[in-house]
Design a protein around this motif. Sequence first.
Motif, PDB file in Angstrom:
ATOM      1  N   ARG A   1       0.822  -1.216   0.000  1.00 57.92           N
ATOM      2  CA  ARG A   1       0.000   0.000   0.000  1.00 57.92           C
ATOM      3  C   ARG A   1       0.855   1.264   0.000  1.00 57.92           C
ATOM      4  N   PHE A   2       2.021   1.188   0.644  1.00 56.77           N
ATOM      5  CA  PHE A   2       2.806   2.426   0.767  1.00 56.77           C
ATOM      6  C   PHE A   2       3.413   2.886  -0.559  1.00 56.77           C
ATOM      7  N   TRP A   3       3.291   2.072  -1.613  1.00 62.86           N
ATOM      8  CA  TRP A   3       3.676   2.548  -2.945  1.00 62.86           C
ATOM      9  C   TRP A   3       2.466   3.077  -3.712  1.00 62.86           C
ATOM     10  N   GLY A   4       1.264   2.873  -3.187  1.00 57.13           N
ATOM     11  CA  GLY A   4       0.068   3.428  -3.815  1.00 57.13           C
ATOM     12  C   GLY A   4      -0.493   2.616  -4.961  1.00 57.13           C
ATOM     13  N   GLY A   5       0.259   1.644  -5.465  1.00 52.90           N
ATOM     14  CA  GLY A   5      -0.139   0.869  -6.637  1.00 52.90           C
ATOM     15  C   GLY A   5       0.952   0.974  -7.696  1.00 52.90           C
ATOM     16  N   PRO A   6       0.942   0.095  -8.699  1.00 51.34           N
ATOM     17  CA  PRO A   6       2.026   0.094  -9.697  1.00 51.34           C
ATOM     18  C   PRO A   6       2.099   1.375 -10.516  1.00 51.34           C
ATOM     19  N   MET A   7       0.946   1.999 -10.816  1.00 55.03           N
ATOM     20  CA  MET A   7       0.973   3.216 -11.625  1.00 55.03           C
ATOM     21  C   MET A   7       1.539   4.386 -10.819  1.00 55.03           C
ATOM     22  N   LYS A   8       1.184   4.436  -9.540  1.00 53.79           N
ATOM     23  CA  LYS A   8       1.761   5.481  -8.682  1.00 53.79           C
ATOM     24  C   LYS A   8       3.252   5.233  -8.505  1.00 53.79           C
ATOM     25  N   TRP A   9       3.648   3.966  -8.338  1.00 51.46           N
ATOM     26  CA  TRP A   9       5.074   3.627  -8.244  1.00 51.46           C
ATOM     27  C   TRP A   9       5.807   4.142  -9.473  1.00 51.46           C
ATOM     28  N   ALA A  10       5.226   3.929 -10.643  1.00 54.14           N
ATOM     29  CA  ALA A  10       5.867   4.357 -11.891  1.00 54.14           C
ATOM     30  C   ALA A  10       5.981   5.883 -11.951  1.00 54.14           C
ATOM     31  N   ASP A  11       4.938   6.577 -11.536  1.00 54.40           N
ATOM     32  CA  ASP A  11       5.003   8.040 -11.499  1.00 54.40           C
ATOM     33  C   ASP A  11       6.120   8.510 -10.577  1.00 54.40           C
ATOM     34  N   ILE A  12       6.258   7.848  -9.425  1.00 51.39           N
ATOM     35  CA  ILE A  12       7.302   8.231  -8.466  1.00 51.39           C
ATOM     36  C   ILE A  12       8.690   7.971  -9.047  1.00 51.39           C
ATOM     37  N   GLN A  13       8.851   6.852  -9.759  1.00 51.59           N
ATOM     38  CA  GLN A  13      10.151   6.529 -10.364  1.00 51.59           C
ATOM     39  C   GLN A  13      10.489   7.471 -11.521  1.00 51.59           C
ATOM     40  N   GLY A  14       9.423   7.999 -12.147  1.00 51.82           N
ATOM     41  CA  GLY A  14       9.594   8.789 -13.380  1.00 51.82           C
ATOM     42  C   GLY A  14       9.288   7.892 -14.568  1.00 51.82           C
ATOM     43  N   LEU A  15       8.255   8.233 -15.330  1.00 48.11           N
ATOM     44  CA  LEU A  15       7.860   7.362 -16.447  1.00 48.11           C
ATOM     45  C   LEU A  15       8.958   7.253 -17.491  1.00 48.11           C
ATOM     46  N   ASP A  16       9.748   8.300 -17.632  1.00 48.92           N
ATOM     47  CA  ASP A  16      10.842   8.242 -18.605  1.00 48.92           C
ATOM     48  C   ASP A  16      11.875   7.194 -18.197  1.00 48.92           C
ATOM     49  N   ASN A  17      12.130   7.077 -16.900  1.00 48.78           N
ATOM     50  CA  ASN A  17      13.080   6.066 -16.419  1.00 48.78           C
ATOM     51  C   ASN A  17      12.528   4.652 -16.595  1.00 48.78           C
ATOM     52  N   VAL A  18      11.237   4.486 -16.323  1.00 42.82           N
ATOM     53  CA  VAL A  18      10.608   3.167 -16.499  1.00 42.82           C
ATOM     54  C   VAL A  18      10.649   2.758 -17.963  1.00 42.82           C
ATOM     55  N   LEU A  19      10.298   3.675 -18.863  1.00 34.80           N
ATOM     56  CA  LEU A  19      10.320   3.371 -20.297  1.00 34.80           C
ATOM     57  C   LEU A  19      11.731   3.037 -20.766  1.00 34.80           C
ATOM     58  N   ALA A  20      12.717   3.771 -20.269  1.00 32.10           N
ATOM     59  CA  ALA A  20      14.110   3.509 -20.670  1.00 32.10           C
ATOM     60  C   ALA A  20      14.527   2.098 -20.283  1.00 32.10           C
ATOM     61  N   ASP A  21      14.102   1.647 -19.096  1.00 33.39           N
ATOM     62  CA  ASP A  21      14.436   0.281 -18.666  1.00 33.39           C
ATOM     63  C   ASP A  21      13.736  -0.757 -19.539  1.00 33.39           C
ATOM     64  N   ILE A  22      12.474  -0.514 -19.852  1.00 31.72           N
ATOM     65  CA  ILE A  22      11.722  -1.452 -20.696  1.00 31.72           C
ATOM     66  C   ILE A  22      12.387  -1.560 -22.069  1.00 31.72           C
ATOM     67  N   GLU A  23      12.800  -0.450 -22.617  1.00 31.57           N
ATOM     68  CA  GLU A  23      13.450  -0.472 -23.942  1.00 31.57           C
ATOM     69  C   GLU A  23      14.796  -1.184 -23.872  1.00 31.57           C
ATOM     70  N   ARG A  24      15.467  -1.082 -22.728  1.00 31.87           N
ATOM     71  CA  ARG A  24      16.738  -1.787 -22.564  1.00 31.87           C
ATOM     72  C   ARG A  24      16.501  -3.292 -22.455  1.00 31.87           C
ATOM     73  N   TYR A  25      15.464  -3.684 -21.709  1.00 33.61           N
ATOM     74  CA  TYR A  25      15.134  -5.104 -21.599  1.00 33.61           C
ATOM     75  C   TYR A  25      14.703  -5.662 -22.960  1.00 33.61           C
ATOM     76  N   ALA A  26      14.088  -4.826 -23.787  1.00 36.22           N
ATOM     77  CA  ALA A  26      13.602  -5.267 -25.097  1.00 36.22           C
ATOM     78  C   ALA A  26      14.751  -5.676 -26.020  1.00 36.22           C
ATOM     79  N   GLN A  27      15.952  -5.207 -25.732  1.00 35.71           N
ATOM     80  CA  GLN A  27      17.100  -5.607 -26.548  1.00 35.71           C
ATOM     81  C   GLN A  27      17.419  -7.096 -26.353  1.00 35.71           C
ATOM     82  N   GLU A  28      17.005  -7.651 -25.198  1.00 37.84           N
ATOM     83  CA  GLU A  28      17.196  -9.081 -24.933  1.00 37.84           C
ATOM     84  C   GLU A  28      16.017  -9.908 -25.442  1.00 37.84           C
ATOM     85  N   ASP A  29      14.782  -9.358 -25.306  1.00 35.16           N
ATOM     86  CA  ASP A  29      13.570 -10.103 -25.628  1.00 35.16           C
ATOM     87  C   ASP A  29      12.542  -9.115 -26.174  1.00 35.16           C
TER      88      ASP A  29
END
Length: 697
Positions: A641-669
């Motif tokens: 609960r203290f993260w508010g949910g996955p979408m709130k977690w993503a907002d806190i991390q910064g959506l640009d940072n989350v997208l950058a990680d996903i694009e990096r993982y996409a290079q493997e799969d």
Amino acid sequence: MTDKIEYSRQDDIAVLRIRNPPVNALSQAVRQGLSDAMDRAEAEDGVKAVLIVGEGRAFIAGADITEFGKPPQEPFLPDLCTRIEGSPLLVVASMHGVSLGGGLEVALGAHYRIAQPDARVGLPEVHLGLIPGAGGTQRLPRLTGAEKAIEIITSGRQVKAAEAEELGLVDRVTEGDPEAVGLAYVRELLSTGAPRRPVSELPAPEPIDWDATYDSVLKKGRGQISPATAVRAVQDSAEHPFAEGMKRERAHFMDLMQTDQRKGMIHAFFNERAVGNLPELKGVEPRALQSVGIIGGGTMGAGIATAALLAGLNVILIEMKQEAADAARERIAGNLQGAVKRGKLSESRYEAMMTTGLEVSVNYDSLRDVDLVVEAVFEDMGVKREVFGRLDAVCKPGCVLATNTSYLDVNEIAAATSRPEDVIGLHFFSPAHVMKLLEVVVADKTAPDVVATGFALGKALGKVSVRAGVCDGFIGNRILAVYRTAADHMVLDGASPFQIDKALTDFGFAMGPFAVADLAGLDIGWATRKRKAPHRHPEERVPTYIDRLCEQGHFGQKTGEGYYVYEKGKRGGTPNPKIAELVAEEQAERGITPRDFTDEEIVRRYMCAMVNEAAKVVGEGIARRPLDVDMTLLFGYGFPRFWGGPMKWADIQGLDNVLADIERYAQEDAWFWQPAPLLKKLVAEGRTFDDLNKAAS
């Protein structure tokens, strides 16, 4: 003085009546009014005492939530409580309804407290990622002792009047009009020459093992920091003079105000209330709802029946054979007896539910007059369509026909009837009388008043209801399938299931995905994999090692062996050594060289997979708003609960940072890690998921 406080005199007693409906929240106007009224009472000739009382449903239910996120305005609550306590007059609080958070802190600023028998008090700030910030951690321990104060503050629970009196938190419990009993108590105190009794001047609590308590509370909170911080604040009450303790409490409070956890918990607090407010249902009246039919009396059906009975609905449960019907009745009786043992249900109400509230039948004709039916049978489309065909024939016009399917197409189920507009999905989570989430699955032809009825039922049952569209798994199980797949991929690539489980429980999940699989039954995932196999994309990576365990008859907790080995009489399980062998065999078959994963990498991949699929779910309209995803994961899937949910977690991390990680993982799969179009769009526009929530409100 503001119009929120009514000032009157009863001989030598000034009565301060708080008038801020519905629950006398501590708005700036209320705080200012109380301060001004105290000034007036002290300035008037002949006033010897002050009685503070609330009008309406409560004494003071806490802070004014409309002021959350705004700059604080004077008078600040800690100063008000100190100002009340410092009065040369005798100050008494007469409490009824709830006195929570700042409301209890105001009462603790009084010199004496009297409460109604049904009154409840508490300091629930930990549920917002905070601690009490107006003296609660300093005054409460002086009345109750350190251990009890820590238990009350760190749990955030509501304490009933009788217990509060026993603890010394209130001085007397008396039934009657709050003002009348309060005045009588004040007059008694004055007539006996009772002194002012500021709580701040009482002895500090006796010390306890502070470090051990801190560690225990931190562990119990699974990473939530506010309860553990409260331990340190109570420690300050024991180790420092009151004024210094107040300064330290404020410093702790302000530190927590800046944390990501506080942002997450405020998000959860507001959106738990917002999730059921759908624009499409404004002005739409639900259908009548007094009796509910349930098809199937297994664990799920019995749980739904239990929840309906506890909500005061009449229940008719249908089973195929008399033996199964008898077993269903026993399950429901057992569930309700649990409520009796916990003091949630009286014996007389239990007897009424089991005799007049519940009917168990083997005849579908018994359902002809019910208002709504929930089907809770085996997860097989053929079986469900057959059930709905029979319901269509027997149920009255206007009866809502609901399926509890977890994955299957509600449109296809509805097509088995002549009235698809009456069909809806009501996806309960097991145990249905305990779990708070209800997915209300709206099919293509579901009528608006049927949707409204689904939400009305959820409210009656005390559920957090979330609107979902039709797809495989709806909101929660569709997203679960993807983040669970991310965990499976990490196992193939070298992380152990046990490291993954520990990393995610350290992050704050109640259980890791592999322990959850053992609890649910490995045969469920095995069946799903077989069901999806004919349509599987050739690039999809699906582990087979766990199927080999299932083929041997090992399905997790119910068989004593799964990812973990379970021994009778022991809590939890120990890692199953067979898993490492099976994984190593599959890695060799696939030509995979295993590598090490850090816990941080495990959490990041797991969360990015969750957010990416959730963004697809929102982008496709399966969930109307990001907050719908957050509440689904919070209340159905053990998300911290203290993260508010996955979408709130993503907002806190910064959506640009989350997208950058996903694009990096996409290079493997590249097939699995396809970035969600909505996520890419939001990053390009510099917007957040919360911006979408606000736009939809």
